[in-house]
Enzyme design. Structure first.
Site, short mmCIF file in Angstrom:
data_model
loop_
_atom_site.label_atom_id
_atom_site.label_comp_id
_atom_site.label_asym_id
_atom_site.label_seq_id
_atom_site.Cartn_x
_atom_site.Cartn_y
_atom_site.Cartn_z
CG HIS A 1 -77.28 -40.15 -39.25
ND1 HIS A 1 -77.36 -41.00 -38.18
CD2 HIS A 1 -75.96 -40.00 -39.54
CE1 HIS A 1 -76.13 -41.34 -37.83
NE2 HIS A 1 -75.27 -40.76 -38.64
CG ASP B 1 -70.41 -37.39 -44.71
OD1 ASP B 1 -69.29 -37.14 -44.24
OD2 ASP B 1 -70.93 -38.51 -44.66
N1 ACO Z 1 -82.19 -38.66 -50.24
C1 ACO Z 1 -83.44 -39.03 -50.58
N2 ACO Z 1 -84.19 -39.88 -49.87
C2 ACO Z 1 -83.65 -40.40 -48.77
C3 ACO Z 1 -82.35 -40.07 -48.34
C4 ACO Z 1 -81.62 -39.16 -49.11
N3 ACO Z 1 -80.39 -38.79 -48.76
N4 ACO Z 1 -82.07 -40.73 -47.19
C5 ACO Z 1 -83.16 -41.47 -46.93
N5 ACO Z 1 -84.12 -41.26 -47.87
C6 ACO Z 1 -85.48 -41.82 -47.88
C7 ACO Z 1 -85.46 -43.28 -48.32
O1 ACO Z 1 -85.64 -43.41 -49.72
C8 ACO Z 1 -86.65 -43.82 -47.55
O2 ACO Z 1 -87.82 -43.41 -48.17
P1 ACO Z 1 -89.09 -44.42 -48.28
O3 ACO Z 1 -89.42 -44.84 -46.89
O4 ACO Z 1 -90.16 -43.63 -48.96
O5 ACO Z 1 -88.62 -45.58 -49.12
C9 ACO Z 1 -86.57 -43.08 -46.20
O6 ACO Z 1 -85.94 -41.83 -46.53
C10 ACO Z 1 -85.78 -43.81 -45.12
O7 ACO Z 1 -84.48 -44.04 -45.61
P2 ACO Z 1 -83.63 -45.34 -45.34
O8 ACO Z 1 -82.75 -45.59 -46.53
O9 ACO Z 1 -84.55 -46.46 -44.90
O10 ACO Z 1 -82.78 -44.89 -44.09
P3 ACO Z 1 -81.52 -45.64 -43.54
O11 ACO Z 1 -81.47 -45.36 -42.10
O12 ACO Z 1 -81.47 -47.06 -43.98
O13 ACO Z 1 -80.31 -44.92 -44.32
C11 ACO Z 1 -78.64 -43.35 -44.87
C12 ACO Z 1 -79.57 -43.89 -43.77
C13 ACO Z 1 -77.86 -44.52 -45.52
C14 ACO Z 1 -77.64 -42.38 -44.25
C15 ACO Z 1 -79.51 -42.63 -45.93
O14 ACO Z 1 -80.19 -41.55 -45.33
C16 ACO Z 1 -78.68 -42.14 -47.13
O15 ACO Z 1 -78.46 -42.91 -48.07
N6 ACO Z 1 -78.23 -40.87 -47.11
C17 ACO Z 1 -77.38 -40.33 -48.18
C18 ACO Z 1 -75.96 -40.81 -48.00
C19 ACO Z 1 -75.28 -40.11 -46.85
O16 ACO Z 1 -75.33 -38.88 -46.71
N7 ACO Z 1 -74.58 -40.91 -46.04
C20 ACO Z 1 -73.79 -40.38 -44.90
C21 ACO Z 1 -74.43 -40.74 -43.60
S1 ACO Z 1 -73.55 -40.05 -42.24
C22 ACO Z 1 -72.19 -41.04 -42.10
O17 ACO Z 1 -72.15 -42.18 -42.44
C23 ACO Z 1 -71.08 -40.43 -41.51
#
Ligand code: ACO
Length: 430
Positions: free
Chosen positions: A303, A360
Site C-alpha cells: 500500500h 483487498d
Molecule cells: N507484490 C510484489 N512486490 C511488490 C508489491 C506486491 N504486491 N507491492 C509492491 N512491491 C514492491 C515493488 O516491486 C517495489 O520493489 P522495488 O523497490 O524492489 O522495485 C516496492 O515493493 C515498492 O513498491 P511500489 O510499487 O513502489 O509501491 P507503490 O506505493 O507505488 O504501490 C501498490 C502501491 C500499487 C498498492 C503496490 O503495492 C501494488 O501493486 N500492490 C498490488 C496491487 C494491490 O493490492 N492494490 C490494492 C491497493 S489497496 C487499494 O487500492 C484499495
C-alpha cells in the site's frame, strides 16, 4: 506557530510557510512558489504532494491508524452501520436519532431507478463488465436529474440519489446478466438487506429474507471501504468536480478510476491469483519465489500509505473467519490466502519493502461467501466508496478557495519545428 522554511536557489532565498495538521504532520506550502521563483515542483505519482487540506479522514500509515471524522475504523466496524457512517463522512458528525431517520428515509425513497433507465440495460452485451455498466449508469443519472447540471447546486437529493441508486444499479446488473427480471427495492428493508434482496431474490422462489449475519458482514465491508482520503479515485472525483461538472459525472469518473487492478480492481485480481495457486497445487512458497523473481505480483499486498499493517485487512480476516463458520463453509482459497500471508510476512523481501495485506486481500473471501460473483467485487468496493467520494466532493464545493485542478508539467518534447508535407517526409531510420 508560524514556522517557515527557507529555500535557497541560485543567489536568492525564498521563504515558505509550513502548514501543520491535527496530528502534527507538516507540509511546505508551495502555493506561491512559481510566482516567486518561476519554478514548479515535479512529483510524478504525487508521492510527496498534498492536494488539499481535509477534515474527513486521517490515516497514519506507520501505525496502521484509520479515523473517519476522528472515529477509529475498528469502533465504526463494530458498532455503526453503513448508512450512519455515510452520514458521518458526508456531514461531519454522527447523526442524532432524528437525523439518522431522515437520512435513512432519504435513501429509502430514492432507491428506485427511472423505468426508462431499466431499458438501458438491454443495450449492453450480456458479458459486459459490471464496472462498465456502473460507471455508465451513474453518469446517465444526470440525464434524468438535469437540475444537477446547474453549477454549484447543493440539492441534498442528489447525494441521497447517488448513494441509494448505486446499489439498485449494481443489483439490476447482476440479475439482468443472469437472464432474470430485476427485483425492485423493498422499502421495509434497511440499506444492506435491501441490496441483498435485490441481488438474490428469485421470481420463482419464496420472499428472500436476508440473513442478519450477511447483513452485518456487508455493513462492515462497506464501512471499511467508505473512505480513504486522497487515493486515486477520490482524487479523480475531486479533479473532475473542480471543473464544476455535476456530482454524477464526478462519481462516474471515480468509478472508472477505481476499476484499475492497482486500485479497487485488486480484489478481483486477488481471487484470480488464489485460484491460480490452487490450480498449480497450492504451493504458496513457490508462488512467493516467483514474486521475488518479479515474475508475478502478490495482489492484495502493499500500500502506498500503510507501511506496517492495514487495519481494514485485520478486521476483514476476523469477519471472514466468522462468516465462513456461520455459513458452515470451507473455502480452500481462504486457507491459501492465510498461508500466503504467513509465508510473505516472514520473508525478508516483504519485510524490507514493508508489504502487508491490504483491504483487498480478504474482502473477496467474504464476497464469495455471500454468493457475490468475482466480477462484481469492484462494484461492491464502489458502493462502499460512494459516501467518501460525496464527502470529498462536498468539502471541495464548500471551500471558498476552490479552483479548478490543473497540474503543470515539464515539457521534454521536440523544440519548435516547421510542418513538412507528406511527400517531402523521409522515412525515419530505425
Ligand atoms: N507484490 C510484489 N512486490 C511488490 C508489491 C506486491 N504486491 N507491492 C509492491 N512491491 C514492491 C515493488 O516491486 C517495489 O520493489 P522495488 O523497490 O524492489 O522495485 C516496492 O515493493 C515498492 O513498491 P511500489 O510499487 O513502489 O509501491 P507503490 O506505493 O507505488 O504501490 C501498490 C502501491 C500499487 C498498492 C503496490 O503495492 C501494488 O501493486 N500492490 C498490488 C496491487 C494491490 O493490492 N492494490 C490494492 C491497493 S489497496 C487499494 O487500492 C484499495
Amino acid at each position: 506557530m508560524n514556522q517557515k522554511a527557507t529555500l535557497k536557489y541560485g543567489e536568492k532565498s525564498y521563504s515558505m510557510p509550513i502548514v501543520e495538521g491535527t496530528y502534527g504532520e507538516q507540509a511546505f506550502d508551495v502555493r506561491s512558489l512559481r510566482k516567486d521563483t518561476g519554478l514548479i515542483t515535479l512529483d510524478s505519482g504525487y508521492m510527496n504532494t498534498g492536494s488539499t487540506k481535509s477534515q474527513i479522514t486521517y490515516i497514519n500509515g506507520e501505525e496502521g491508524v484509520l479515523l473517519y471524522r476522528g472515529y477509529p475504523i475498528e469502533q465504526l466496524a463494530e458498532a455503526s452501520t453503513f448508512v450512519e457512517t455515510s452520514y458521518l463522512l458526508i456531514y461531519g458528525e454522527l447523526p442524532t436519532p432524528t437525523q439518522l431517520q431522515a437520512f435513512s428515509e432519504l435513501l429509502t425513497y430514492h432507491s428506485m431507478l427511472h423505468e426508462d433507465m431499466r431499458h438501458l440495460y438491454d443495450g449492453f452485451p450480456s458479458n459486459a463488465h459490471p464496472m462498465a455498466i456502473l460507471s455508465s449508469m451513474v453518469s446517465a443519472l444526470s440525464a434524468y436529474y438535469p437540475d444537477s447540471l446547474e453549477p454549484d447546486t447543493h440539492d441534498e437529493h442528489h447525494i441521497g440519489r447517488v448513494l441509494s441508486k448505486v446499489r439498485t444499479i449494481a443489483a439490476f446488473t447482476y440479475q439482468k446478466q443472469h437472464g432474470r427480471p430485476v427485483a425492485y427495492p423493498r422499502n421495509e428493508l434497511n440499506y444492506c438487506a435491501n441490496f441483498l434482496h435485490m441481488m438474490f431474490s428469485h421470481p420463482a422462489e419464496q420472499t428472500y429474507e436476508p440473513d442478519p449475519e450477511l447483513v452485518k458482514a456487508l455493513n462492515v465491508l462497506l464501512i471499511l471501504h467508505a473512505d480513504h482520503e486522497q487515493n486515486c479515485s477520490t482524487s479523480t472525483v475531486r479533479l473532475v468536480g473542480s471543473s464544476r461538472a455535476n456530482l454524477y459525472a464526478a462519481i462516474s469518473a471515480g468509478i472508472s478510476a477505481l476499476w484499475g487492478p492497482l486500485h479497487g480492481g485488486a480484489n478481483q485480481a486477488v481471487i484470480g491469483m488464489l485460484e491460480e495457486i490452487r490450480a498449480e497445487g497450492g504451493d504458496c512458497s513457490a508462488f512467493i519465489r516467483q514474486v521475488k523473481n518479479r515474475e508475478r505480483r502478490l495482489m492484495g499486498f502493499g500500500h502506498r500509505v500503510y507501511k506496517n499493517f492495514d487495519p481494514r485487512a485485520s478486521i476483514l480476516k476476523t469477519y471472514a473467519d466468522r462468516l465462513l463458520s456461520h455459513l458452515e463453509l470451507k473455502d480452500e482459497l481462504f486457507d491459501i490466502a492465510r498461508q500466503l500471508e504467513e509465508v510473505a510476512l516472514s520473508d525478508e523481501f516483504f519485510i524490507d519493502r514493508q508489504l502487508y495485506p491490504n483491504v483487498d486481500f480478504y474482502s473477496g473471501i467474504l464476497y464469495r461467501a455471500m454468493g457475490i460473483p468475482t466480477e462484481m467485487f469492484t462494484v461492491m468496493f464502489a458502493i462502499g466508496r460512494i459516501p467518501g467520494w460525496i464527502a470529498h466532493w462536498k468539502e471541495m464545493m464548500e471551500d471558498p478557495d476552490l479552483r479548478i485542478g490543473r497540474p503543470r508539467q515539464i515539457y521534454m518534447g521536440a523544440k519548435r519545428r516547421d510542418y513538412v508535407s507528406t511527400e517531402e517526409r523521409h522515412p525515419r531510420s530505425p
